[in-house]
Scaffold this motif. Structure first.
Motif: not given
Lengths: 510, 198
Positions: B45, A39-40, B31-35, B47-49
């Motif tokens: 997980v 998600t962004r 937002g979050t991102l799975d890596i 942060v999507s930054s």
């Protein structure tokens, strides 16, 4: 209690808890969808971005959650639980985890609802995001596909953890104190994946340890067979019935009929997923010509790293080794001899001894003379692969036991074959029942290379079968006793003659 | 080579540890991102930054280079410190007062063959899982968080340099010790001891 909170605060708190519950469910379910979530971040919030976190709302999940909540909120004694279970394509299912959102009575009156509670709930959601990737079910859910699927179920009320098997672990995600109670979020997950692995492997690539474990591990054996034999009701806590071994028999039949060819690539998934299988026990049996009870040695395996080895005198044994690479190497057994086959037929349908014997089997060989039962379902003759060996019995603690082994083969997918032997030992002690043992062939660990098996395997084999110690054998020991006794008087005479010398020696020492 | 890969793995997953602490200041959402880790069977997980990710990666690869330069069996420690700036009235520069420090000790291991590597991979994966749980536990104790600042004080608490997320002010430092366990302090100590002994 409520009078301490302003109506606005109370309303806010209820809203927070409600949306927190909904978001929790979303996070958990999304984490088990099998895909990576992305998600962004955005600098302008939208209305649905509760707790400052961008969590998408899957509509049906929300719908299910709302249905389960039915207008209520998680409260004291009313917990919201999300149950994650796994269902194989044959229809068997197994509970993997239960996530519980509970509330207890410990209140934190001084806390500010609109600010601190909100932020702490937000931190708790982030923690949940992290923890959902850590539990073993995550890896399983990433690999779901046509073998199995992950299902979820939301319910409200009392927490039910009975379907998780024995030895389940609990991890607490976090707590947040509020003026009306303390919100606790925790997860209880199953550690014993033996059932699943047994089924899984029998369809794709059996791993020796798993098969053995299925019958060895008491909780597993007492629970799984009934599941396997019946349409799964993962909520049924009635696994602990006695006579579960009848179920074992059923499961064997189910196992055999459920074989299908599946691509070897599937094997790649399995071993790592089931690295949580614990307490694999292997039995070593040796056969000699005696009526005595067979002794068993047990080695405990972790993580399917080692291949257990079992021996039968003069009978082919199979060992499945859960390769780290995910490959399962199987060694087929030759079709059983006529006599052995006969034994197989005879003993396989016997009612296995109770699971209590499994406990007995798991004791060290020195002390125990229990009998246990291993049984593997009969199967079609197996095609031969390389590295088939015949083994001689190992670890003889007491001389002699009459053991006959029958080899059973389990058909297997594609190039994989698995067979195991049933040993029948005529025990003069113990339960008095005739028991079977599964002898599995030995395949040394890390035997991927060509050279290694030769060395390691030979080494194991050589030192698995040490020759009978002379002093241990009854005849010889009794003989030597007699000899000793006879020679004693003579020795005494000699010592008395030399008594002066001995005295002088003793004085010297002092 | 194996050792290097090993350290990379660890480092790629350390990036997530401090994301918990970040907050948004009623401005936006995170937002979050799975890596997935490349070499270990572990997913985390973050942060999507992208900017934050870049900063972390840079720090981590510096640490990794320092480790690999120090010798084959090195040990190192990387620290993530959250601090608050306090403006002083004196003509001194601002003070940085840490309120939370995370230290991660790293050992470089040399693995001889494929099998060892496999075992290591699994072990590290499990350990990482445990560490994540530990981190979460500590964070959930809610022991101390800086007060939410007013508009003018935002920079003293938060790192507002990134455009999409706003973590608390942090800094990453590391130190390397080689396999003999020496570090700057021990070398100094030894020197002093030697001079005194003369």
């Amino acid at each position: 209690m409520d009078s301490d909170l302003s109506p606005q605060d109370k309303k806010d708190l209820d809203k927070f808890i409600k949306f927190f519950a909904l978001k929790t469910v979303q996070v958990i379910v999304q984490a088990r969808l099998g895909e990576k979530i992305c998600t962004r971040s955005s600098s302008s919030p939208t209305g649905s971005d509760w707790f400052n976190l961008a969590i998408k709302d899957i509509p049906e999940v929300t719908h299910e959650a709302k249905k389960a909540l039915a207008g209520q909120l998680p409260g004291i004694g009313r917990s919201m639980c999300v149950e994650i279970s796994l269902k194989t394509s044959e229809g068997d299912s197994m509970e993997l985890e239960t996530w519980c959102l509970e509330m207890n009575e410990k209140c934190d009156k001084d806390i500010k609802v609109s600010y601190t509670v909100y932020n702490r709930l937000s931190v708790l959601l982030k923690s949940l995001l992290a923890i959902t990737r850590v539990t073993p079910a995550y890896k399983l859910s990433r690999k779901q596909g046509h073998d199995y699927v992950i299902l979820y179920r939301i319910y409200f009320g009392e927490v039910q953890l009975s379907g998780l098997g024995e030895g389940f672990q609990t991890v607490r995600v976090g707590v947040v104190g509020t003026p009306v109670g303390t919100v606790t979020l925790s997860c209880a997950y199953r550690t014993n994946l033996a059932f699943m692995s047994n089924r899984q492997f029998e369809r794709s690539a059996p791993i020796m340890g798993i098969i053995v474990d299925h019958f060895v591990d008491p909780p597993c054996s007492s629970q799984r067979p009934t599941h396997m034999g019946q349409p799964c009701n993962y909520r049924a806590p009635d696994e602990e019935d006695g006579g579960t071994f009848a179920g074992v028999q059923d499961s064997q039949e189910v196992c055999t009929t459920s074989f299908s060819t599946s691509p070897p690539s599937q094997v790649g998934h399995s071993p790592r997923s089931f690295s949580l299988v614990q307490n694999l026990k292997v039995f070593n049996l040796s056969s000699k010509n005696d009526k005595h009870q067979q002794f068993l040695t047990v080695s405990t395996l972790d993580d399917l790293e080692f291949s257990p080895f079992v021996y039968a005198l003069g009978l082919p044994l199979q060992v499945l080794h859960a390769g780290k690479e995910g490959g399962v190497v199987l060694v087929p057994a030759q079709p059983p001899h006529g006599a052995d086959a006969h034994l197989t037929v005879e003993h396989a349908p016997n009612t296995p001894s109770s699971s209590g014997d499994d406990d007995g089997l798991s004791q060290s060989a020195e002390g125990r003379r229990d009998e246990g039962r291993r049984s593997v379902s009969p199967s079609d003759p197996v095609e031969s692969l390389s590295a088939f060996t015949r083994k001689v019995g190992a670890f003889v603690n007491k001389p002699s036991t009459q053991i006959t082994a029958a080899s059973l083969d389990l058909p297997f997918a594609d190039s994989f074959t698995y067979s195991s032997n049933i040993l029948h030992s005529q025990g003069s002690e113990g339960s008095g029942q005739q028991d079977d043992f599964v002898m599995v062939d030995f395949r040394p660990a890390f035997s991927k290379d060509d050279l290694l098996p030769m060395d390691l395997g030979t080494f194991y084999r050589e030192f698995q079968n040490p020759p009978q110690l002379a002093s241990l054998s009854l005849h010889i020991s009794s003989q030597s006793m007699a000899d000793d006794l006879d020679s004693l008087p003579e020795k005494l005479r000699v010592y008395e003659k030399n008594i002066d010398e001995f005295d002088a020696f003793v004085d010297m020492l002092q | 080579m194996l050792a290097l890969l090993h350290t990379i793995l660890l480092h790629r997953s350390t990036g997530k540890f401090h994301y918990k602490k970040e907050g948004t200041y009623s401005i936006g959402t995170v937002g979050t991102l799975d890596i997935d880790c490349d070499f270990i069977d572990f997913t985390f997980v973050r942060v999507s930054s992208e900017e934050l990710d870049r900063v972390i990666r840079k720090a981590v690869s510096e640490f990794k280079d320092a480790l690999s330069n120090s010798g084959s069996d090195g040990m190192g420690q990387i620290s993530l410190e959250f601090y608050q700036k306090k403006k002083s009235r004196w003509p001194f520069s601002d003070e940085c007062i840490p309120w939370e420090v995370w230290s991660i000790k790293v050992n470089v291991v040399n693995l001889a063959n494929e099998q060892e590597r496999q075992i290591c991979r699994e072990k590290v994966g499990e350990k990482l899982g445990e560490k994540v749980i530990n981190v979460v536990e500590v964070i959930n104790r809610h022991e101390y968080l800086p007060k939410m600042p007013t508009q003018s004080e935002v920079d003293n608490v938060f790192d507002t340099s990134l455009k999409d997320v706003q973590p608390y002010l942090y800094k990453i430092t590391y130190q390397i010790t080689d396999s003999l366990g020496t570090s700057v302090s021990t070398t100094m100590r030894r020197l002093i001891k030697d001079t005194l002994a003369l």
